[in-house]
Each structure stands twice: as C-alpha cells, then as structure tokens.
Design an enzyme around this catalytic site. Structure first.
Site, PDB file in Angstrom:
ATOM      1  N   HIS A   1      -3.549   7.719   2.449  1.00  0.00           N
ATOM      2  CA  HIS A   1      -3.952   6.379   1.992  1.00  0.00           C
ATOM      3  C   HIS A   1      -4.974   5.803   2.984  1.00  0.00           C
ATOM      4  CE1 HIS A   1      -4.049   2.260   0.777  1.00  0.00           C
ATOM      5  NE2 HIS A   1      -3.509   1.838   1.903  1.00  0.00           N
TER       6      HIS A   1
ATOM      7  N   ASN B   1      -9.857  -0.427  -0.299  1.00  0.00           N
ATOM      8  CA  ASN B   1      -8.403  -0.208  -0.289  1.00  0.00           C
ATOM      9  C   ASN B   1      -7.797  -0.887  -1.517  1.00  0.00           C
ATOM     10  OD1 ASN B   1      -5.633  -0.391   0.143  1.00  0.00           O
ATOM     11  ND2 ASN B   1      -5.795  -0.941   2.301  1.00  0.00           N
TER      12      ASN B   1
ATOM     13  N   CYS C   1       0.798  -1.223   0.000  1.00  0.00           N
ATOM     14  CA  CYS C   1       0.000   0.000   0.000  1.00  0.00           C
ATOM     15  C   CYS C   1       0.833   1.277   0.000  1.00  0.00           C
ATOM     16  CB  CYS C   1      -0.962  -0.009   1.170  1.00  0.00           C
ATOM     17  SG  CYS C   1      -2.073  -1.413   1.101  1.00  0.00           S
TER      18      CYS C   1
ATOM     19  N   PHE D   1      -9.846  -5.061   0.594  1.00  0.00           N
ATOM     20  CA  PHE D   1      -9.133  -4.803  -0.663  1.00  0.00           C
ATOM     21  C   PHE D   1     -10.029  -4.850  -1.892  1.00  0.00           C
ATOM     22  CE2 PHE D   1      -5.498  -6.274   2.028  1.00  0.00           C
ATOM     23  CZ  PHE D   1      -4.846  -5.052   2.053  1.00  0.00           C
TER      24      PHE D   1
HETATM   25  C1  LIG Z   1      -0.995  -4.142   2.861  1.00  0.00           C
HETATM   26  C2  LIG Z   1      -0.424  -2.814   2.755  1.00  0.00           C
HETATM   27  O1  LIG Z   1       0.631  -2.739   2.175  1.00  0.00           O
HETATM   28  C3  LIG Z   1      -0.955  -1.537   3.346  1.00  0.00           C
HETATM   29  C4  LIG Z   1      -2.330  -1.427   3.830  1.00  0.00           C
HETATM   30  O2  LIG Z   1      -3.099  -0.517   3.571  1.00  0.00           O
HETATM   31  S1  LIG Z   1      -2.714  -2.660   4.757  1.00  0.00           S
HETATM   32  C5  LIG Z   1      -4.280  -2.405   5.298  1.00  0.00           C
HETATM   33  C6  LIG Z   1      -4.163  -1.702   6.539  1.00  0.00           C
HETATM   34  N1  LIG Z   1      -5.434  -1.823   7.130  1.00  0.00           N
HETATM   35  C7  LIG Z   1      -5.571  -2.439   8.300  1.00  0.00           C
HETATM   36  O3  LIG Z   1      -4.643  -2.956   8.881  1.00  0.00           O
HETATM   37  C8  LIG Z   1      -6.968  -2.482   8.847  1.00  0.00           C
HETATM   38  C9  LIG Z   1      -7.161  -1.394   9.848  1.00  0.00           C
HETATM   39  N2  LIG Z   1      -8.317  -1.711  10.641  1.00  0.00           N
HETATM   40  C10 LIG Z   1      -9.501  -1.084  10.523  1.00  0.00           C
HETATM   41  O4  LIG Z   1      -9.688  -0.191   9.744  1.00  0.00           O
HETATM   42  C11 LIG Z   1     -10.592  -1.526  11.454  1.00  0.00           C
HETATM   43  O5  LIG Z   1     -10.015  -2.263  12.522  1.00  0.00           O
HETATM   44  C12 LIG Z   1     -11.668  -2.415  10.758  1.00  0.00           C
HETATM   45  C13 LIG Z   1     -12.423  -1.585   9.731  1.00  0.00           C
HETATM   46  C14 LIG Z   1     -11.052  -3.632  10.088  1.00  0.00           C
HETATM   47  C15 LIG Z   1     -12.652  -2.922  11.824  1.00  0.00           C
HETATM   48  O6  LIG Z   1     -13.198  -1.813  12.499  1.00  0.00           O
HETATM   49  P1  LIG Z   1     -13.098  -1.673  14.097  1.00  0.00           P
HETATM   50  O7  LIG Z   1     -13.676  -0.360  14.452  1.00  0.00           O
HETATM   51  O8  LIG Z   1     -11.722  -1.966  14.530  1.00  0.00           O
HETATM   52  O9  LIG Z   1     -14.129  -2.797  14.537  1.00  0.00           O
HETATM   53  P2  LIG Z   1     -14.010  -3.837  15.727  1.00  0.00           P
HETATM   54  O10 LIG Z   1     -15.409  -4.085  16.168  1.00  0.00           O
HETATM   55  O11 LIG Z   1     -13.005  -3.428  16.761  1.00  0.00           O
HETATM   56  O12 LIG Z   1     -13.449  -5.114  14.978  1.00  0.00           O
HETATM   57  C16 LIG Z   1     -14.322  -5.962  14.251  1.00  0.00           C
HETATM   58  C17 LIG Z   1     -13.721  -7.361  14.362  1.00  0.00           C
HETATM   59  O13 LIG Z   1     -12.524  -7.397  13.567  1.00  0.00           O
HETATM   60  C18 LIG Z   1     -11.442  -7.868  14.374  1.00  0.00           C
HETATM   61  N3  LIG Z   1     -10.225  -7.216  13.891  1.00  0.00           N
HETATM   62  C19 LIG Z   1      -9.998  -5.888  13.742  1.00  0.00           C
HETATM   63  N4  LIG Z   1      -8.782  -5.711  13.205  1.00  0.00           N
HETATM   64  C20 LIG Z   1      -8.241  -6.912  13.023  1.00  0.00           C
HETATM   65  C21 LIG Z   1      -7.008  -7.361  12.481  1.00  0.00           C
HETATM   66  N5  LIG Z   1      -6.108  -6.513  12.009  1.00  0.00           N
HETATM   67  N6  LIG Z   1      -6.779  -8.693  12.438  1.00  0.00           N
HETATM   68  C22 LIG Z   1      -7.713  -9.587  12.885  1.00  0.00           C
HETATM   69  N7  LIG Z   1      -8.919  -9.217  13.384  1.00  0.00           N
HETATM   70  C23 LIG Z   1      -9.164  -7.897  13.462  1.00  0.00           C
HETATM   71  C24 LIG Z   1     -11.816  -7.483  15.806  1.00  0.00           C
HETATM   72  O14 LIG Z   1     -11.128  -8.277  16.737  1.00  0.00           O
HETATM   73  C25 LIG Z   1     -13.314  -7.724  15.805  1.00  0.00           C
HETATM   74  O15 LIG Z   1     -13.570  -9.106  15.953  1.00  0.00           O
HETATM   75  P3  LIG Z   1     -14.897  -9.586  16.770  1.00  0.00           P
HETATM   76  O16 LIG Z   1     -16.070  -8.940  16.078  1.00  0.00           O
HETATM   77  O17 LIG Z   1     -14.876 -11.047  16.648  1.00  0.00           O
HETATM   78  O18 LIG Z   1     -14.729  -9.055  18.159  1.00  0.00           O
END
Ligand SMILES: CC(=O)CC(=O)SCCNC(=O)CCNC(=O)[C@H](O)C(C)(C)COP(=O)(O)OP(=O)(O)OC[C@H]1O[C@@H](n2cnc3c(N)ncnc32)[C@H](O)[C@@H]1OP(=O)(O)O
Length: 386
Positions: free
Chosen positions: A296, A329, A157, A205
């Site tokens: 981003h 994303n 990303c 994604f």
């Molecule tokens: C790959 C690249 O090069 C670059 C990138 O852009 S990578 C992508 C980066 N993005 C991320 O890492 C995701 C960031 N996370 C988010 O935006 C938010 O956590 C989300 C939209 C995914 C969820 O929203 P939230 O407000 O955190 O909701 P929340 O209720 O706490 O979580 C929902 C569920 O997801 C789980 N969860 C959240 N993040 C997690 C993660 N990274 N891994 C595993 N589980 C996860 C929580 O434990 C929860 O599980 P349960 O419902 O079973 O309790």
C-alpha cells in the site's frame, strides 16, 4: 455438502474505477485547493503545501467533488461548520456507484453471473448508516437475496487488506463460496479548507474503488486464479494508536497522520513479514528480493523506508509507486489497484518472466495496523524467480 473448500483461496478477478469528473495534476494542486477554498491569503501554508506536493511522488489524482458541487455546499470549506449530513447524503450515492463500476469489471472478468456471489465484504471510511453501502451495492449488482453481507467501516488504508483477509477466510471455510470484495473511497467526507493539521492528507488522498472476486477450489471451468492467498496476518504495533487515526465530527472526517508513521512502519515491517511467512517459505528473510511486492503506497516516504529496511532492489516496489503516481493514496482501495497493476505487468512480460512465484501484500492503517498476506502466482515457474 462439504464445509471446507479445497486448497487456499485465490483472487479470481480484479476491477478498479475512479470518478471521471475531476483529475487534478499534483503540480497545480496547491494553487487549486487554496483558490477553491478561498484560502489564498494563507501564504505560508500555501508554500508549505507546495513543498509537500513536490515530495509526494504523485502526478495526479481523481476526485468526485467538483467546483460546482463545492459552490452548492460552502459548508464543506470550513471544518468548524456542521456539514456531516450533506457529506453523508452525497456519499450515499457516490460511494456505492463507484464500487459498482469496479465490481462490474471484476464480475465481467470472472465470467460467472453476479447471482453466483455468495458473500460481499465492503470496506470504506464513509459509512455511518444502516442499511449501508453493502446493501446498496448488492441491489445495484442484482446479487441474490441470500448473499451474506459485511461492511467494514473506518479501517482506513488497511481496509482493502482486511477485506481480502476476511474474504480468504470466508472462501476457505465455505465450500463453493465466491466472495466479492469491494472498497470504495471518496474524499468528499474529509475535504476542507487547508489548516495546519490536514495538509498531508489533503496532499495525498484521492478517490477510487477496487473490487476482487475471491474463491477457493474446486474452480469451475473458466475460473483462473490470479494470486493464491496462501497465509495472512494482522499485526498491531503496540502503543501507536495515537499516531495514525480518523475522527468523525460534525464537520466530516479528520485524518491524523503523525510524522512518525513512515519510521514506525519501517521499523516493524520485517518482524511482521516473518510472522506472516514463517512455515510457508524457506527462510523468507534470506532475500526479500526473491518475492514480488504489493505494498500500500500510503506515502512516498513509507515506500522508501520499506525499500531501505528490507534492502529491496530498485524496481521491487514499482507497481506501488506507479499507483501512487497515477492516483495518489486511495486509502483501502489502493492495494487493489496495486494488485491489478502487478498482474498487468506480468501479462505484459509474457506471463511470469519478471514476476517471481511468491509475493508479499502489505496494507497499513490506524492502529497502527499492518495487514500482511503471502501470495503465490499459480502459473509462475520457480526457475524464473529473480
Ligand atoms: C489513513 C490510513 O488509514 C492509512 C494511510 O495510508 S495513512 C497515510 C500514511 N501516509 C503518511 O503518513 C505520509 C507519509 N509521509 C510521506 O510520505 C512524506 O513524509 C511526504 C511525502 C508527506 C513528505 O515527504 P518528505 O520527504 O518527508 O519531505 P519533507 O521535506 O521532510 O517534508 C515536507 C514538509 O512536510 C512536513 N511533514 C512531513 N510529514 C508530516 C506529517 N506526517 N505531519 C505534518 N507535517 C509533515 C515536514 O515537516 C516538512 O515541513 P516543512 O517543509 O515546513 O519543513
């Protein structure tokens, strides 16, 4: 011939593209993915996927992979079954063709012939062969045989930010250079049946491509700088290499998105911005609200944490949230969509009424790596800063 260009590099044109075949509304994504991957019996996982999808801030996403192509490749459903060859074969045409669609738009806006492009920087997480997509895109666009090609692979990303940073350096150090940046990301290489490890990536994604023409002065008649690229830095957050990453295996590409990612980005963002901007803007931290923002949208929580850490006023990340909502994303390509959205908003507002003169671009990816760039709108009046 002079070696260096005049002044900082600027983005001269921007184009974006998405696959037209499949658009999946986020509210039916969980039902869809569990049905097409024959995983409906995994009821707990499906409920969790529904909970995650509701929190993403995404309305819909575009995908190259259709149900028909999945039916022809049942090996894509199970990540334990070897499928890398079929994925590479499919990506081989899809990735450069999507980049071509975005690049054609950027070149048309730029207004000069494609043969005037001197450098090409291509970024993707789908490249594992040589010659690669940079070579194919050069041929598809009819670029000159002497175009200097570079491919950035698996930068994830932050690939779009890295490619723009590199394009800035190329344009400023080579008089008359015109750099085509192309990022093309298609999730078919990481697609798989839901399991405990891939729910978040699968919920976030989408597929898309972005292209930008970058050049520095002197500008030719008709070339109009959209964003000046004033300074740029890359920062690696120490001891976070295990938190965010990608791994290629016989079953395709796996993403690892640690739950700490939003927190780590939030905690490190201000220092990283100060490193990038000090010396260019008077006391940049006095109010981050004096800037416009191209961030981003890696995930909704990442944007929320940046809002909180930098005490941004509501709406400062509106372009990023809009792109997240409309497309999800799209990894490295996403930042180009955000820049395009920002300039669209500026145009709608009668050029510069809402957009301040100075802005920040941020992209994140494996490492954890943060690409930061200080931008400037050449036509903006400092008096209009809000
Ligand atoms: C790959 C690249 O090069 C670059 C990138 O852009 S990578 C992508 C980066 N993005 C991320 O890492 C995701 C960031 N996370 C988010 O935006 C938010 O956590 C989300 C939209 C995914 C969820 O929203 P939230 O407000 O955190 O909701 P929340 O209720 O706490 O979580 C929902 C569920 O997801 C789980 N969860 C959240 N993040 C997690 C993660 N990274 N891994 C595993 N589980 C996860 C929580 O434990 C929860 O599980 P349960 O419902 O079973 O309790």
């Amino acid at each position: 011939m002079q070696q260096h260009a005049e002044g900082p590099a600027a983005m001269l044109a921007i184009g974006t593209a998405n696959p037209t075949g499949v658009v999946v509304p986020q509210d039916i994504f969980a039902e869809n993915i569990f049905r097409v991957t024959k995983s409906d019996h995994l009821t707990e996982l499906k409920e969790k996927m529904k909970r995650i999808c509701q929190k993403t801030g995404i309305d819909k996403r575009h995908f190259h992979l259709t149900e028909e192509s999945l039916a022809a490749h049942p090996e894509f459903l199970d990540r334990q079954v070897p499928s890398l060859d079929s994925r590479i074969n499919m990506a081989d045409t899809a990735v450069p063709e999507l980049a071509q669609c975005a690049a054609i738009k950027a070149i048309a806006e730029w207004g000069r012939p494609a043969t005037d492009i001197t450098h090409l920087v291509f970024s993707t997480y789908s490249a594992w062969q040589a010659p690669s997509f940079d070579h194919q895109l050069a041929a598809l666009l009819g670029l000159r045989p002497t175009v200097c090609r570079t491919i950035l692979s698996l930068h994830g990303c932050y690939g779009g930010g890295r490619a723009l940073h590199l394009a800035k350096q190329l344009a400023e150090n080579n008089h008359g250079a015109r750099v085509l940046v192309a990022c093309s990301e298609i999730t078919l290489v990481c697609f798989g049946g839901p399991d405990g490890g891939n729910l978040i990536g699968s919920a976030l994604f989408g597929d898309g491509a972005g292209a930008v023409i970058v050049g520095a002065g002197p500008f030719t008649e008709g070339e109009r700088p959209i964003f000046e690229m004033v300074s740029a830095t890359q920062t690696t957050i120490p001891r976070t290499e295990h938190v965010l990453g990608m791994q290629v295996s016989g079953g395709g590409v796996d993403f690892h998105l640690g739950i700490q990612v939003p927190m780590l980005i939030g905690q490190n963002i201000e220092k990283c911005l100060l490193d990038a901007f000090t010396g260019f803007v008077d006391d940049p931290s006095s109010s981050w609200n004096d800037l416009f923002w191209a961030v981003h949208p890696g995930g909704r929580q990442i944007l929320d944490n940046i809002d909180t850490e930098l005490k941004l006023e509501p709406g400062k990340l509106a372009a990023s949230r809009h792109v997240l909502r409309e497309y999800g994303n799209m990894s490295g390509a996403t930042i180009i969509f955000v820049l395009d959205e920002l300039r669209r908003r500026r145009k709608e507002d009668g050029d510069n009424l809402l957009l301040p003169e100075w802005g920040a671009m941020l992209a994140f990816g494996p490492g954890i790596t943060i690409e930061a760039m200080l931008l400037r709108c050449p036509g903006a009046s400092p008096l209009n800063n809000n």
